[in-house]
Design an enzyme around this catalytic site. Structure first.
Site, PDB file in Angstrom:
ATOM      1  N   VAL A 100      66.488 136.089  22.900  1.00 44.25           N
ATOM      2  CA  VAL A 100      66.598 134.641  22.911  1.00 44.25           C
ATOM      3  C   VAL A 100      68.056 134.316  22.602  1.00 44.25           C
ATOM      4  O   VAL A 100      68.680 135.012  21.793  1.00 44.25           O
ATOM      5  CB  VAL A 100      65.692 134.018  21.827  1.00 44.25           C
ATOM      6  N   CYS A 101      68.593 133.289  23.254  1.00 47.33           N
ATOM      7  CA  CYS A 101      69.929 132.791  22.911  1.00 47.33           C
ATOM      8  C   CYS A 101      70.966 133.916  23.052  1.00 47.33           C
ATOM      9  O   CYS A 101      70.901 134.683  24.017  1.00 47.33           O
ATOM     10  CB  CYS A 101      69.848 132.229  21.490  1.00 47.33           C
ATOM     11  N   THR A 102      71.877 134.061  22.133  1.00 47.39           N
ATOM     12  CA  THR A 102      72.905 135.098  22.271  1.00 47.39           C
ATOM     13  C   THR A 102      72.376 136.497  21.959  1.00 47.39           C
ATOM     14  O   THR A 102      73.151 137.459  21.936  1.00 47.39           O
ATOM     15  CB  THR A 102      74.128 134.798  21.384  1.00 47.39           C
TER      16      THR A 102
END
Lengths: 259, 259
Positions: A100-102
């Site tokens: 998820v995300c970075t």
């Protein structure tokens, strides 16, 4: 089914808590939070503390691995060799490797996204691309083979519902959605770069600036560490780009094929 | 601005982590997680552990109080006198008192929702009503004066964005939404009772049953405690209903007025 969610200093809590709350609806889900050692881990806010329940060594072959992202600590975490090695090793036998995300920047740093489509937080698309992934900026969930990546922070909820559907079927995924009453009705509509106004983007820059300043004042050593880690990441990306310009390298890549 | 988020054994993590990730975008936000004492708190899953950073005593007058909900521990938490007293006392001076999911059941048990409109997780509407609130089942966020309640689990994200708008203005709220890239795209559409099919509702019942069975097997004492607490809550609601039927009581209520 063993589900290992990576936690680490400087992580963004919602990145992993969203998916955790959904994934635990899978019948027989055996969840654990992993880091180098069991113990407390402090998130990016400095006030959110949660436990790593198991070490990497205790978790050699999870069925699912999920890693979330971070604001300031992206650079540090993307060069943690113990983590990168564990990700590479466990990925050989996972059913799903997710971020998820970075978190996808970390997967890319581990070499798991070379030439593959993936997404990340809107602010880190160039880093993801720099690390060799095919950065997709207009999708909330991107999957390729058994790897699935999500966009920023709250995208983990959507990603986890999608994953539950693949693992346990649509009925269980729909039940998970009803359990967490996920019938989103955001009172604003500026959740993506495409929808946000210039004023909103400036406000975000102010928030990020405040966070960096807070870290510099309250934890100067951490600030220095993150800054160094980020410039090392920038170096690594620059070197990677330069190597891509070498004609010999280009020929070698040509035969390997991308997903 | 001091923001106190209540944590407690058996809580549902996403209920509070959603709002936390949003509220921390308020400039000058001073967040803390409060419980009877600082220390580890285990969520309803049994595997999610996070820290209470401060005690109730250390937090006598927060600007914002937010309490999340729980699956099995709703009964126990709604009769924790130390918590209920702290909620009543801090509510006198808060700018906002907020709840997510069955957190509103706790606010109602503290007497803060008498006759007032409020919402909760779809499964607990009758309990909320039984405790004297005016239970609103078709809204995701319900506010009355300085009290704001949200629907189940993930509704805390919507609620917190709404709250940031009220506290710091629409621009900051929109920035918070962009920071967490909250552009929800759930892959299913069964996040509310109205939208879910009968099959999905049956699957949820199966999940709840599994959770209760797991608790009965792994922590028989906790299971017994929760079951007792729930039946005590049922008694309390029944007694409240019976008292409402008394003509004298009805006259007394008539003069007090409801929000």
């Amino acid at each position: 089914m063993q589900i290992a969610i990576v936690v680490y200093p400087g992580m963004t809590a919602l990145d992993i808590v969203g998916p955790y709350e959904v994934l635990r609806c899978i019948p027989g889900a055996d969840l654990r939070f992993v880091w180098t050692e069991p113990g407390p881990v402090i998130a990016d806010s400095g006030v959110f503390v949660m436990a790593a329940t198991h070490s990497f060594d205790e978790t050699p072959a999870p069925d699912i691995v999920l890693i979330g992202g971070s604001g300031a600590a992206s650079g540090t975490i993307a060069k943690n060799q113990q983590l990168l090695e564990w990700l590479r090793r466990t990925h050989e036998t996972t059913q799903w490797t997710a971020s998820v995300c970075t978190g996808s920047v970390v997967l890319a740093a581990a070499g798991l996204l070379d030439g593959k489509p993936a997404t990340t937080h809107w602010s880190e698309m160039s880093v993801l691309k720099g690390l060799g992934a095919q950065a997709i900026s207009d999708k909330r969930i991107v999957h390729t083979g058994k790897i699935v990546t999500g966009a920023g922070v709250s995208a983990g909820i959507d990603l986890a519902l999608w994953l539950v559907g693949r693992i346990a079927g649509d009925d269980v995924a729909r039940a998970a959605q009803l359990v967490i009453e996920y019938d989103p009705q955001p009172p604003y509509d500026s959740g993506s770069l495409q929808k946000a106004t210039a004023a909103t983007k400036r406000s975000v820059a102010a928030f990020v600036g405040r966070e960096a300043k807070k870290l510099a004042v309250t934890e100067p050593r951490a600030f220095l560490r993150e800054t160094t880690a980020l410039s090392e990441l920038a170096w690594r990306i620059a070197v990677r780009k330069a190597r891509r310009h070498s004609p010999g390298r280009r020929r070698a890549r040509g035969s390997s094929g991308a997903a």
